[in-house]
Scaffold this active site. Structure first.
Site, mmCIF file in Angstrom:
data_model
loop_
_atom_site.group_PDB
_atom_site.id
_atom_site.type_symbol
_atom_site.label_atom_id
_atom_site.label_comp_id
_atom_site.label_asym_id
_atom_site.label_seq_id
_atom_site.Cartn_x
_atom_site.Cartn_y
_atom_site.Cartn_z
ATOM 1 N N ASP A 28 -8.662 -5.552 -5.868
ATOM 2 C CA ASP A 28 -8.303 -4.330 -5.149
ATOM 3 C C ASP A 28 -9.008 -3.125 -5.768
ATOM 4 O O ASP A 28 -8.788 -2.788 -6.936
ATOM 5 C CB ASP A 28 -6.781 -4.144 -5.202
ATOM 6 C CG ASP A 28 -6.276 -3.095 -4.222
ATOM 7 O OD1 ASP A 28 -7.050 -2.193 -3.849
ATOM 8 O OD2 ASP A 28 -5.098 -3.171 -3.822
ATOM 9 N N HIS A 55 -7.909 -4.882 -1.240
ATOM 10 C CA HIS A 55 -6.639 -4.230 -0.897
ATOM 11 C C HIS A 55 -5.980 -4.864 0.320
ATOM 12 O O HIS A 55 -4.754 -4.891 0.426
ATOM 13 C CB HIS A 55 -6.877 -2.743 -0.647
ATOM 14 C CG HIS A 55 -5.625 -1.955 -0.436
ATOM 15 N ND1 HIS A 55 -4.650 -1.827 -1.407
ATOM 16 C CD2 HIS A 55 -5.163 -1.272 0.648
ATOM 17 C CE1 HIS A 55 -3.661 -1.095 -0.941
ATOM 18 N NE2 HIS A 55 -3.939 -0.747 0.297
ATOM 19 N N ASP A 56 -6.780 -5.387 1.256
ATOM 20 C CA ASP A 56 -6.226 -5.970 2.473
ATOM 21 C C ASP A 56 -5.608 -7.347 2.268
ATOM 22 O O ASP A 56 -5.198 -7.984 3.245
ATOM 23 C CB ASP A 56 -7.310 -6.055 3.556
ATOM 24 C CG ASP A 56 -7.475 -4.755 4.320
ATOM 25 O OD1 ASP A 56 -6.686 -3.817 4.065
ATOM 26 O OD2 ASP A 56 -8.386 -4.661 5.161
ATOM 27 N N SER A 90 0.850 -1.186 0.000
ATOM 28 C CA SER A 90 0.000 0.000 0.000
ATOM 29 C C SER A 90 0.896 1.250 0.000
ATOM 30 O O SER A 90 1.777 1.367 -0.860
ATOM 31 C CB SER A 90 -0.941 -0.039 1.206
ATOM 32 O OG SER A 90 -1.908 0.974 1.119
ATOM 33 N N ARG A 122 -13.238 6.663 8.456
ATOM 34 C CA ARG A 122 -12.824 5.263 8.507
ATOM 35 C C ARG A 122 -13.872 4.342 7.893
ATOM 36 O O ARG A 122 -13.539 3.318 7.289
ATOM 37 C CB ARG A 122 -12.559 4.849 9.954
ATOM 38 C CG ARG A 122 -11.992 3.446 10.083
ATOM 39 C CD ARG A 122 -10.652 3.309 9.371
ATOM 40 N NE ARG A 122 -10.029 2.024 9.633
ATOM 41 C CZ ARG A 122 -8.792 1.702 9.261
ATOM 42 N NH1 ARG A 122 -8.053 2.590 8.606
ATOM 43 N NH2 ARG A 122 -8.301 0.510 9.531
#
Length: 459
Positions: free
Chosen positions: A400, A434-435, A239, A308
């Site tokens: 992603d 993405h994680d 990232s 968040r």
């Protein structure tokens, strides 16, 4: 103008409520004055646990006992789901057991001729540095991570890459000396907006200079040199960390022997910029943000929570949401404007649990640095790829949303086209979006470990 009978009737009808509102306003003013008298105490945004009145879920209008309207009178628990006083922000005390490197000379930044009088870099290490000092791996973090990537004697809490670091693991501490630092601009020990300016003895807040990825990399290069390392065995990152690792390979080619960039890019995508912009706006529109000078005052928890929640959506994939939650309802919840689905409940939980763990200003500065990032901008000839001569591993997940897989493909292709014949590219088939770099130990770990421990790599 003569006031109509209708208007006078309305005024009389609502007089009890307007009186109560005036009393409430007076109480709020007094509370604000009391808070201002305690400048050193952090007072998070106070949110009531429950409404003041005993309200039912139904709002209705009757005429002669005949129901004419039946609507809603919600208590909105999703807006009130905080402790009455709220926990204080704990980002200053989240970790311990790190070391601090202090660069005591003025640190010049890329944008706006910015200067910091000095910088601190919080870092942790695992493994042993050999006599030749050529077995060091520099691990760059993502946006909100601390230097605590893995547990150790000084801090036994699991780190954010716990399963990847250790004896015989991906970053094998039997072979490598692993270094991980909190990013410049962060809030876990390194100099950032929540740090105290040594010249004024006040928090920087938004007086902190604009930040770039180049500045972050330069700060960590100073750290590496201070440890006595002239050349890294590898620069590794995911990232934001992957943006930094490829930038370091281009900016400091003589310092990097190998480069690993996971789920990153060499230029931020417009859709990603838009998503991070919305997160920043959530924070900046919170009245408690106070133009970035909220330290010792009310904390902008609502804005941070919303930011968040948006970010959480970008970190995972629709395929995972479908498998994990589907359209499963929350047990016992009747239809309302708050959450009825488990996916809504999960998003809210992620916002709440993160809101006081990270400094809002750090999120603003570092996310903006990511948006401004274009590696070619750091060179007069606009060609960063030709400077990356070391063996390179580039990988990403095909689900992603934040860093689309095309960006990793372009990175690998551009480096190879510039003349580097030792470039490896992997497209990971993962539902974690993405994680993936945090969760898929099998795919990510196997590729990284193989790359680091193989003599030559080809694409």
């Amino acid at each position: 103008m003569t006031t109509s009978l209708f208007t006078r009737t309305i005024v009389r009808r609502f007089e009890p409520f307007t009186s109560q509102l005036r009393m409430s306003t007076s109480e709020t003013t007094a509370a604000t004055a009391a808070a201002a008298a305690q400048p050193n105490q952090i007072l998070p945004h106070k949110i009531d646990v429950s409404p003041k009145e005993d309200m039912s879920q139904i709002f209705q209008v009757k005429s002669s006992e005949v129901e004419k309207f039946r609507g809603s009178n919600f208590q909105f628990p999703c807006l009130n789901r905080r402790l009455a006083q709220g926990p204080e922000p704990d980002y200053e005390n989240t970790i311990d057991g790190y070391k601090t490197f202090t660069h005591k000379k003025p640190f010049h930044l890329l944008y706006n001729k910015g200067i910091l009088p000095q910088i601190d870099m919080a870092y942790e290490t695992w493994g042993e540095l050999n006599e030749e000092k050529d077995n060091a791996l520099l691990l760059f973090t993502g946006l909100s991570a601390s230097s605590h990537a893995c547990s150790h004697k000084e801090n036994t809490k699991p780190g954010w890459w716990e399963k990847f670091i250790g004896s015989g693991k991906v970053l094998d501490t039997d072979k490598f000396f692993v270094i991980c630092a909190n990013q410049l601009g962060g809030c876990y020990g390194s100099t950032g907006p929540s740090s105290t300016n040594p010249l004024t003895q006040e928090k920087y807040g938004t007086h902190f200079p604009m930040l770039s990825i180049k500045d972050m990399v330069s700060a960590q290069a100073l750290l590496v040199q201070n440890i006595g390392i002239k050349k890294l065995y590898a620069a590794v990152g995911s990232s934001l960390g992957g943006m930094c690792s490829v930038a370091m390979a281009a900016l400091y080619p003589d310092m990097v022997s190998r480069m690993v960039s996971i789920s990153a890019c060499t230029q931020s995508h417009p859709s990603t910029i838009a998503l991070r912009y919305l997160q920043r706006r959530c924070i900046m529109e919170d009245p408690n943000w106070n133009r970035g000078h909220y330290y010792g005052l009310n904390y902008p928890i609502r804005g941070m929570k919303l930011a968040r929640e948006i970010a959480t959506i970008t970190y995972r994939s629709g395929a995972e949401w479908e498998t994990r939650f589907g359209r499963t309802r929350v047990d016992g919840e009747s239809p309302s404007l708050c959450h009825n689905f488990q996916i809504e409940q999960y998003i809210e939980y992620q916002g709440l649990q993160f809101a006081t763990k990270y400094d809002p200003n750090s999120l603003l500065y570092i996310s903006k640095a990511m948006d401004l990032y274009d590696l070619n901008d750091y060179f007069e000839d606009g060609d960063a790829a030709k400077r990356i001569n070391c063996p390179s591993l580039v990988m990403g997940a095909n689900t992603d949303l934040l860093f689309p897989i095309q960006q990793q493909q372009e990175m690998a292709e551009n480096i190879k086209r510039a003349g580097n014949k030792s470039v490896t590219f992997y497209e990971l088939n993962s539902i974690y979006g993405h994680d993936t770099f945090l969760l898929d130990l099998s795919s990510v770990g196997t590729a990284v470990k193989g790359f680091l421990e193989t003599e030559t790599t080809t694409w």
